[in-house]
Design an enzyme around this catalytic site. Structure first.
Site, short mmCIF file in Angstrom:
data_model
loop_
_atom_site.label_atom_id
_atom_site.label_comp_id
_atom_site.label_asym_id
_atom_site.label_seq_id
_atom_site.Cartn_x
_atom_site.Cartn_y
_atom_site.Cartn_z
N GLY A 1 -65.96 63.56 -41.74
CA GLY A 1 -65.90 62.46 -42.70
C GLY A 1 -66.85 61.33 -42.34
N PHE A 2 -66.78 60.27 -43.10
CA PHE A 2 -67.65 59.10 -42.90
C PHE A 2 -67.49 58.54 -41.49
CE2 PHE A 2 -67.34 54.28 -43.67
CZ PHE A 2 -68.63 54.04 -43.23
N LEU B 1 -58.45 61.07 -37.16
CA LEU B 1 -59.03 60.36 -38.30
C LEU B 1 -58.83 61.13 -39.59
CD1 LEU B 1 -60.51 59.07 -35.79
CD2 LEU B 1 -62.48 58.76 -37.26
N TYR C 1 -50.58 56.95 -49.37
CA TYR C 1 -51.47 56.55 -48.27
C TYR C 1 -50.84 55.44 -47.45
CZ TYR C 1 -55.82 55.18 -45.91
OH TYR C 1 -56.78 54.88 -44.98
#
Length: 349
Positions: free
Chosen positions: A39-40, A100, A172
């Site tokens: 991911g980022f 993460l 989330y």
């Protein structure tokens, strides 16, 4: 006799775990597991760990992560990629864990809220169990979203938050809150060494152009001279931390002593309105874009700014990259990405 035998076995297991912790505390972690590593943020963390001479096991299900983020790392013999979902049990011979794994933009985590909750809760359980079994340190990428739409400004770690438990963002927000609870329960019950970072808005190269976040949205729209869409009147505030600064914070937090088991805010305390951000991006790109206003989404926070006193005191950490300098690097990345996509489209047309 069974009870005596069980207690005896448990005491041996605990002694072995204690021995492992002593041995590992004397050595730099050799092999590090990074979940969400494609991911980022994960790809930047993998890159930094490799630059320190670590072996990196990158685990990602590629739901929102991209292989293009880690292609430049695959030639390094110390880098290994495994495609797997953390909601399934994870078995790995590693010395340290960074968790993460989870879509971080509303557009992506709301697409499958049940899977988002599974990633947060089952993923945390699986990785905490691995950390417990191996007697190793584990890092949790939490979020400023645990504060919800805050009544306290700026937000210190002691603030419990104002979160809607069943709104569109709850999978989330509440998933991350539950993960934090699990981390503290494993710390209290099994003496697992935990590190929890509450991440505030972060931006930089390798953000997805379609993630729906404010920085990527505005830059892509500006580079294409499209209308820049602001949700609400633009007076809502955010603080923006460049990715390099955030990764510095991750590494400093992970290197801190066992006594620092509190969540730690990591973000830039300099506050901007969303309108100011849009205007700065238009100026930096030389765009002809116009600003248009749309209704504010449900549960979108009005204010978001970290109190980073704890990070400054315990980690000697503070962001160094200004918004202007960070935006310039991010704009260059997106400009190159859009140019590449245009070439690929022309070749296939």
């Amino acid at each position: 006799m069974k009870k005596i035998h069980s207690a005896f076995v448990t005491s041996i297991d605990e002694a072995r775990l204690s021995e492992r912790r002593v041995l590992r505390s004397a050595l730099a972690p050799r092999r590090v597991l990074v979940t969400g590593g494609a991911g980022f943020l994960g790809s930047h963390l993998c890159e930094r760990l490799l630059s320190q001479g670590r072996e990196v096991l990158c685990l990602d299900n590629l739901l929102t992560g991209r292989l293009s983020n880690i292609e430049h790392l695959t030639s390094d013999p110390k880098f290994t990629f495994v495609r797997q979902d953390v909601a399934s049990p994870v078995a790995a011979e590693v010395d340290e864990i960074y968790n993460l794994a989870c879509p971080a933009s509303p557009r992506h985590y709301q697409a499958d809220p049940i899977q988002t909750m599974k990633t947060n809760v089952l993923g945390a359980l699986n990785l905490l169990e691995l950390a417990r079994q191996r007697g190793i340190k584990i890092f949790q990428a939490s979020t400023s979203e645990v504060y919800g739409d805050p009544h306290v400004h700026p937000q210190p770690e002691s603030y419990w938050g104002n979160v809607n438990p069943f709104g569109p963002r709850s999978c989330y927000d509440e998933g991350k809150r539950c993960a934090e609870t699990l981390f503290f329960d494993f710390h209290a019950k099994h003496d697992v060494e935990i590190k929890i970072a509450r991440i505030f808005n972060t931006y930089g190269p390798r953000m997805r152009p379609d993630d729906g976040r404010v920085v990527s949205n505005f830059i892509v729209q500006a580079l294409q001279n499209e209308d820049i869409t602001i949700y609400g009147d633009g007076s809502q505030t955010r603080s923006f931390c460049f990715v390099d600064d955030l990764i510095d914070g991750f590494l400093k937090l992970m290197a801190s002593g066992r006594s620092l088991a509190s969540p730690v805010n990591l973000g830039n305390p300099v506050e901007f309105t969303v309108l100011e951000l849009a205007e700065q991006i238009i100026d930096l790109t030389g765009s002809r874009s116009k600003i248009v206003l749309h209704p504010l989404p449900v549960d979108d926070p009005r204010q978001r700014r970290p109190d980073i006193s704890l990070a400054a005191r315990e980690l000697d950490w503070a962001p160094k990259v200004s918004l202007s300098d960070g935006l310039k690097q991010t704009i260059r990345y997106f400009d190159g990405l859009l140019t590449q996509q245009a070439h690929e489209h022309a070749e296939t047309a």
